[in-house]
Design an enzyme around this catalytic site. Structure first.
Site, short mmCIF file in Angstrom:
data_model
loop_
_atom_site.label_atom_id
_atom_site.label_comp_id
_atom_site.label_asym_id
_atom_site.label_seq_id
_atom_site.Cartn_x
_atom_site.Cartn_y
_atom_site.Cartn_z
N HIS A 225 0.80 -1.23 0.00
CA HIS A 225 0.00 0.00 0.00
C HIS A 225 0.83 1.27 0.00
O HIS A 225 0.29 2.37 -0.03
CB HIS A 225 -0.92 0.03 1.23
CG HIS A 225 -0.18 0.29 2.49
ND1 HIS A 225 0.48 -0.69 3.20
CD2 HIS A 225 0.06 1.44 3.18
CE1 HIS A 225 1.07 -0.17 4.26
NE2 HIS A 225 0.83 1.13 4.27
C1 UD1 Z 1 -1.80 5.83 5.49
C2 UD1 Z 1 -0.45 6.36 5.99
C3 UD1 Z 1 0.60 5.28 5.89
C4 UD1 Z 1 0.16 4.02 6.58
C5 UD1 Z 1 -1.20 3.59 6.05
C6 UD1 Z 1 -1.68 2.42 6.85
C7 UD1 Z 1 -0.08 8.75 5.61
C8 UD1 Z 1 0.70 9.75 4.83
N1 UD1 Z 1 -0.01 7.49 5.18
O1 UD1 Z 1 -1.66 5.54 4.11
O2 UD1 Z 1 1.78 5.73 6.51
O3 UD1 Z 1 1.11 3.02 6.35
O4 UD1 Z 1 -2.13 4.67 6.21
O5 UD1 Z 1 -2.63 1.68 6.18
O6 UD1 Z 1 -0.72 9.09 6.56
N2 UD1 Z 1 -9.12 4.60 1.72
C9 UD1 Z 1 -10.33 3.98 1.80
N3 UD1 Z 1 -10.77 3.60 3.04
C10 UD1 Z 1 -10.06 3.82 4.15
C11 UD1 Z 1 -8.83 4.46 4.06
C12 UD1 Z 1 -8.37 4.84 2.82
O7 UD1 Z 1 -11.01 3.75 0.82
O8 UD1 Z 1 -10.52 3.44 5.25
C13 UD1 Z 1 -8.61 4.99 0.38
C14 UD1 Z 1 -9.06 6.38 -0.02
O9 UD1 Z 1 -9.22 6.40 -1.38
C15 UD1 Z 1 -7.85 7.22 0.33
C16 UD1 Z 1 -6.69 6.27 0.05
O10 UD1 Z 1 -7.19 4.99 0.40
O11 UD1 Z 1 -7.79 8.38 -0.43
C17 UD1 Z 1 -5.44 6.56 0.81
O12 UD1 Z 1 -5.72 6.66 2.20
P1 UD1 Z 1 -4.79 7.54 3.16
O13 UD1 Z 1 -5.28 7.41 4.55
O14 UD1 Z 1 -4.65 8.92 2.61
O15 UD1 Z 1 -3.38 6.89 3.02
P2 UD1 Z 1 -2.94 5.37 3.19
O16 UD1 Z 1 -2.43 4.88 1.88
O17 UD1 Z 1 -3.99 4.61 3.87
N1 UDP Z 2 -3.45 -5.76 8.86
C1 UDP Z 2 -4.68 -6.37 8.99
N2 UDP Z 2 -5.32 -6.83 7.88
C2 UDP Z 2 -4.78 -6.76 6.63
C3 UDP Z 2 -3.50 -6.15 6.51
C4 UDP Z 2 -2.87 -5.64 7.63
O1 UDP Z 2 -5.17 -6.51 10.11
O2 UDP Z 2 -5.43 -7.20 5.67
C5 UDP Z 2 -2.80 -5.20 10.06
C6 UDP Z 2 -1.49 -5.85 10.43
O3 UDP Z 2 -1.70 -6.90 11.34
C7 UDP Z 2 -0.68 -4.72 11.05
C8 UDP Z 2 -1.30 -3.46 10.49
O4 UDP Z 2 -2.47 -3.85 9.78
O5 UDP Z 2 -0.84 -4.70 12.45
C9 UDP Z 2 -0.34 -2.78 9.54
O6 UDP Z 2 -0.97 -1.73 8.91
P1 UDP Z 2 -0.56 -1.17 7.50
O7 UDP Z 2 0.16 -2.21 6.73
O8 UDP Z 2 -1.80 -0.61 6.91
O9 UDP Z 2 0.36 0.07 7.86
P2 UDP Z 2 1.90 0.28 8.23
O10 UDP Z 2 2.24 -0.63 9.35
O11 UDP Z 2 2.70 0.05 7.00
O12 UDP Z 2 1.94 1.71 8.60
#
Ligand code: UD1
Ligand code: UDP
Length: 385
Positions: A225
């Site tokens: 992601h």
């Molecule tokens: C964010 C964090 C990243 C973290 C990740 C965990 C920042 C800059 N990035 O990235 O460090 O590793 O979360 O997962 O804060 N979306 C949905 N549903 C949701 C959330 C997101 O549909 O519940 C979609 C939306 O289109 C959104 C896109 O995902 O615009 C990106 O979401 P965003 O929270 O901006 O960044 P992440 O890629 O989730």
């Molecule tokens: N995770 C989850 N379901 C999934 C993928 C990840 O529960 O399908 C959990 C995982 O156990 C971990 C957390 O999400 O604790 C990690 O989040 P993510 O990879 O979104 O973010 P990052 O750690 O890179 O910031």
């Protein structure tokens, strides 16, 4: 002309107005996992606290399911209007304002944020501006990759925090080198606490293996992601093709659990049908914490660009191939628990072959599961000072 009352105009809160309460800021999937052990510890000790959800993650499989799986109460406050904001600045601004509103009403003396997402930058900045104590859980982690929004966030957060909870000595060293203002504590990592606390529950409650038709040690798990990977078509293609080739070479089916950002990019790049047909990969929406824990712990190999997942694979002695050129979690590289492969197809296949036959007896570097208790103890001391 009257005198300007700074406290009125800038809405600065006086020290004597603050109450001995802790605000916990969450809002993303990994943040909920990271704070679950801390919230449980605060509840156990009857420490006055409340939780603010920034609304950054909002889909049930990125939000609600985690509160349910981790047995957490619904957050007392939730910032609205954040999911509509599409830019880093807009999203951070909306969260900053929403958190500030809550903090101004509640006036907690200490605000905790955790990790490096925009949620945490907004929380730390709101609290700093209001002159509350700021505590950063998972302080001092560095990728030294200036392309990453997370690297920007964590550096800023560390420099405006008062209490810096580093997971290990590496984090502490980074903070010392950068001459941060706040006090540094090495506490271990609450991801270990969460993993250990929920492992048996996941085993008992999750039927994920049966649902996906998998048997232990006979499959791989993939997540991806990172903005710099999935927002760029060649990297997204490269990592999916690389994992597919590795799956074929090792005769190891891989379950890809798709983050909503990745889902969106696959659609935008017109790659959905292509990805569905990749040999060796089965695609499914992201799952909740207990299912994921159970799937990772029983898998033979993990492919990921996630920080949390690299650590969880290491904790459960499953080798990982990291789809990045660098990692904050360098401890996982030391004993062969993790290999950096980037998004190049051949590098992924090579790393997967090595990882698959690796010795799995590495020591777990992130503490022994008491990080949350240590963090809460330090917070209580800070409140009394
Ligand atoms: C964010 C964090 C990243 C973290 C990740 C965990 C920042 C800059 N990035 O990235 O460090 O590793 O979360 O997962 O804060 N979306 C949905 N549903 C949701 C959330 C997101 O549909 O519940 C979609 C939306 O289109 C959104 C896109 O995902 O615009 C990106 O979401 P965003 O929270 O901006 O960044 P992440 O890629 O989730
Ligand atoms: N995770 C989850 N379901 C999934 C993928 C990840 O529960 O399908 C959990 C995982 O156990 C971990 C957390 O999400 O604790 C990690 O989040 P993510 O990879 O979104 O973010 P990052 O750690 O890179 O910031």
């Amino acid at each position: 002309m009257g005198t300007v009352n700074m406290f009125e105009e800038k809405k600065v809160i006086r020290k004597d107005e603050l109450v001995d309460e802790i605000a916990v800021v969450v809002g993303t999937r990994p943040g909920i996992v990271m704070f679950a052990p801390i919230i449980h510890e605060l509840r156990k000790g009857n420490v006055p606290h409340f939780c603010i959800h920034t609304g950054q993650h909002y889909s049930p499989n990125m939000d609600y399911e985690f509160f349910k799986d981790l047995n957490l109460p619904v957050p007392e406050f939730r910032v609205s209007g954040v999911s509509e904001r599409k830019t880093h600045g807009g999203q951070t601004a909306a969260m900053l304002e929403g958190i500030e509103n809550v903090l101004m009403n509640k006036k907690p003396r200490l605000v905790l944020v955790g990790g490096d997402a925009n949620t945490n930058l907004a929380g730390a900045l709101a609290a700093r501006k209001l002159r509350m104590l700021v505590g950063h859980v998972e302080a001092g982690e560095r990728s030294f990759d200036w392309r990453m929004p997370e690297e920007h966030n964590r550096r800023i957060i560390d420099h405006i925090s008062d209490l810096l909870f580093a997971t290990g000595e590496n984090g502490k060293e980074h903070l010392l080198k950068e001459c941060v203002q706040g006090r540094i504590f090495v506490t271990g990592n609450t991801i270990v606490d969460a993993s250990l606390q929920h492992f048996e529950i996941a085993r008992a409650k999750s039927d994920a293996l049966e649902r996906f038709g998998l048997s232990p040690s006979s499959y791989g798990v993939m997540t991806t992601h990172r903005e710099e990977n999935v927002d760029f078509e060649p990297s997204l293609r490269g990592s999916l093709e690389g994992v597919s080739m590795a799956a074929e070479a090792l005769k190891l089916p891989v379950l890809l659990l798709v983050h909503p950002r990745t889902q969106k990019r696959l659609r935008e790049f017109g790659l959905e049908a292509w990805a569905q047909k990749l040999p060796g990969i089965k695609i499914h929406d992201a799952v909740g914490y207990l299912d994921f824990l159970s799937l990772v712990a029983s898998s033979a190999l993990v492919f990921t660009d996630s920080g949390g997942v690299q650590q969880e694979a290491c904790i459960h002695h499953v080798p990982a191939v990291t789809l990045r050129e660098n990692t904050e979690w360098v401890e996982t590289l030391e004993h062969g628990a993790n290999r950096l492969a980037g998004t190049d197809r051949e590098s992924i296949v090579k790393a997967a072959k090595e990882a698959y036959v690796a010795e799995r007896s590495w020591p777990v570097p992130f503490g022994n599961g008491d990080a949350a208790a240590r963090i809460v103890e330090i917070c209580l001391r800070a409140l009394k000072e």
